[in-house]
Design an enzyme around this catalytic site. Structure first.
Site, PDB file in Angstrom:
ATOM      1  N   GLY A  13      40.126  35.272  27.523  1.00 23.82           N
ATOM      2  CA  GLY A  13      39.925  34.550  28.784  1.00 23.82           C
ATOM      3  C   GLY A  13      39.351  33.167  28.561  1.00 23.82           C
ATOM      4  CG  ASN A  35      42.650  44.499  30.378  1.00 20.58           C
ATOM      5  OD1 ASN A  35      42.440  43.298  30.517  1.00 20.58           O
ATOM      6  ND2 ASN A  35      42.526  45.357  31.372  1.00 20.58           N
ATOM      7  N   GLY A  39      43.596  37.441  30.940  1.00 19.78           N
ATOM      8  CA  GLY A  39      43.474  36.637  29.723  1.00 19.78           C
ATOM      9  C   GLY A  39      44.839  36.327  29.132  1.00 19.78           C
ATOM     10  CG  ASP A  59      40.798  48.564  30.928  1.00 18.75           C
ATOM     11  OD1 ASP A  59      39.625  48.141  31.048  1.00 18.75           O
ATOM     12  OD2 ASP A  59      41.485  48.943  31.893  1.00 18.75           O
ATOM     13  N   GLY A 105      26.431  51.549  26.211  1.00 12.79           N
ATOM     14  CA  GLY A 105      26.395  52.719  25.324  1.00 12.79           C
ATOM     15  C   GLY A 105      26.726  52.331  23.891  1.00 12.79           C
ATOM     16  CE1 TYR A 148      33.534  38.600  38.731  1.00  9.25           C
ATOM     17  CE2 TYR A 148      32.371  37.162  40.247  1.00  9.25           C
ATOM     18  CZ  TYR A 148      32.791  37.454  38.963  1.00  9.25           C
ATOM     19  OH  TYR A 148      32.462  36.617  37.927  1.00  9.25           O
ATOM     20  CE  LYS A 152      31.028  39.875  36.493  1.00 10.55           C
ATOM     21  NZ  LYS A 152      31.055  39.951  35.023  1.00 10.55           N
ATOM     22  CE1 TYR A 162      22.939  52.702  30.162  1.00  3.19           C
ATOM     23  CE2 TYR A 162      22.814  52.693  27.768  1.00  3.19           C
ATOM     24  CZ  TYR A 162      23.328  53.212  28.939  1.00  3.19           C
ATOM     25  OH  TYR A 162      24.212  54.263  28.876  1.00  3.19           O
ATOM     26  CB  THR A 178      31.886  27.445  34.173  1.00  6.31           C
ATOM     27  OG1 THR A 178      30.525  27.821  34.381  1.00  6.31           O
ATOM     28  CG2 THR A 178      32.015  26.813  32.796  1.00  6.31           C
TER      29      THR A 178
END
Ligand code: UDP
Length: 330
Positions: A13, A35, A39, A59, A105, A148, A152, A162, A178
């Protein structure tokens, strides 16, 4: 940093490919993963001859396996433009949530530090201006952008969990608008939209009355900020963006001047939940990363225009991204 092994998701991407370049330049071994829904391998094909670069078409919403050690993981896989969310809403939700869980993980299993790409979208249509990291946001969870924004927001919650529960070394960057080379010309975002329209001699489509604001950061500045954040010991979210705010109407005029386009502006409906204003407060990034953006918009736009001009004509007239086809229900 030299000799470290780094996994970059979303490697093909816009931002992911620039990050791969940066880590290769720093002497790292880079494992790229994508995936290829949004991209494009063209963004990284120059890295294929390098012994320090490998690529997996995968993916990350499905279980992620990487053999060998990893020092750092940068999770940048996600559709990132509003029209992409509309076309592939479920994939957008999955990569931000399930994908993030898989990568957390993996980071835990490899004892790696992980940096996740969050976004100014977590502030929604902000009632605080400019936006500081302490602001909790004003997001419509069930609007078209919710897929989205909420993915996020979940990503941030999961990453902090975590960090707190497993003691994982985590970093969260909240990225504001950006731009730069390798943006997809037809991804619907305002800068490629206007430049594409200028190069094709079409009218500029300004949504709403063009009084909404955005603040545009050149990609090299952003990559530098991400690099510094990764190396820092700061685990709370950090805004990165350029606080130079401009209305979309002014932005259109700027691109008309830059390209010398002889086109007019036409006004279209404002998309649902389109934020009325957006500007990062970067006090925290200045303090903890000693970072400020350096590239002025005039310089960044010149470089970006040169990139779009270098694309072949087919690319300029391609209306849609080929990979979407298989995801759109008919
Ligand atoms: N926009 C526009 N014309 C276009 C594309 C976008 O006026 O052809 C506007 C859009 O409504 C928004 C701003 O430009 O107010 C930035 O949109 P973009 O899709 O780039 O990203 P966003 O910041 O909304 O995520």
């Amino acid at each position: 940093m030299s000799g470290k092994r780094v996994l970059v998701t979303g490697a093909a991407g816009f931002l992911g490919s620039h990050l791969c370049d940066r880590f290769i330049a720093e002497g790292c071994e880079v494992v790229g993963m994508d995936n290829l829904i949004t991209g494009d391998l063209k963004n990284i094909e120059h890295l294929f001859p390098s012994k320090s670069f490998t690529f997996f078409n995968h993916d990350v919403s499905n279980f992620v396996h990487v053999s060998g050690p990893l020092d750092y993981i940068l999770h940048f896989a996600s559709p990132a433009s509003p029209i992409d969310y509309l076309k592939i809403p479920i994939q957008t939700l999955k990569v931000g949530s399930l994908g993030t869980h898989n990568l957390l993980g993996l980071a835990k299993a490899k004892n790696a530090r992980i940096l996740v790409a969050s976004t100014s979208e977590i502030y929604g249509d902000p009632e605080e201006h400019p936006q500081k990291e302490t602001y909790w946001g004003n997001v419509n969870p069930i609007g078209p952008r919710g897929v989205y924004d909420e993915a996020k927001r979940f990503q941030e919650a999961m990453t902090m969990a975590y960090h707190r529960f497993h003691g994982l070394e985590t970093r969260i960057v909240r990225i504001f608008n950006t731009y730069g080379p390798r943006m997809r010309l037809n991804d619907g975002r305002v800068l490629p939209a206007f430049i594409g329209q200028a190069l094709r001699g079409e009218d500029f489509t300004v949504f709403g009355d063009g009084s909404q604001t955005r603040s545009f950061c050149y990609v090299d500045d952003l990559v530098e900020g991400i690099f510094r954040l990764l190396k820092s010991d700061f685990s709370e979210p950090v805004n990165l963006g350029n606080p130079d705010e401009i209305t979309i109407r002014e932005f259109a005029d700027e691109i008309i001047r830059l390209t010398g386009a002889k086109t007019k502006i036409v006004y279209r409906d404002l998309p649902h939940d389109d934020p009325k204003k957006r500007r990062p407060d970067i006090t925290l990034a200045k303090k903890v990363l000693d970072w400020t953006p350096k590239v002025h918009r005039s310089e960044g736009l010149e470089k970006t225009l040169a990139y779009f001009k270098s694309l072949d004509r087919d690319e300029l007239y391609k209306k849609e991204h080929k990979h979407f086809d298989k995801f759109i229900k008919r």
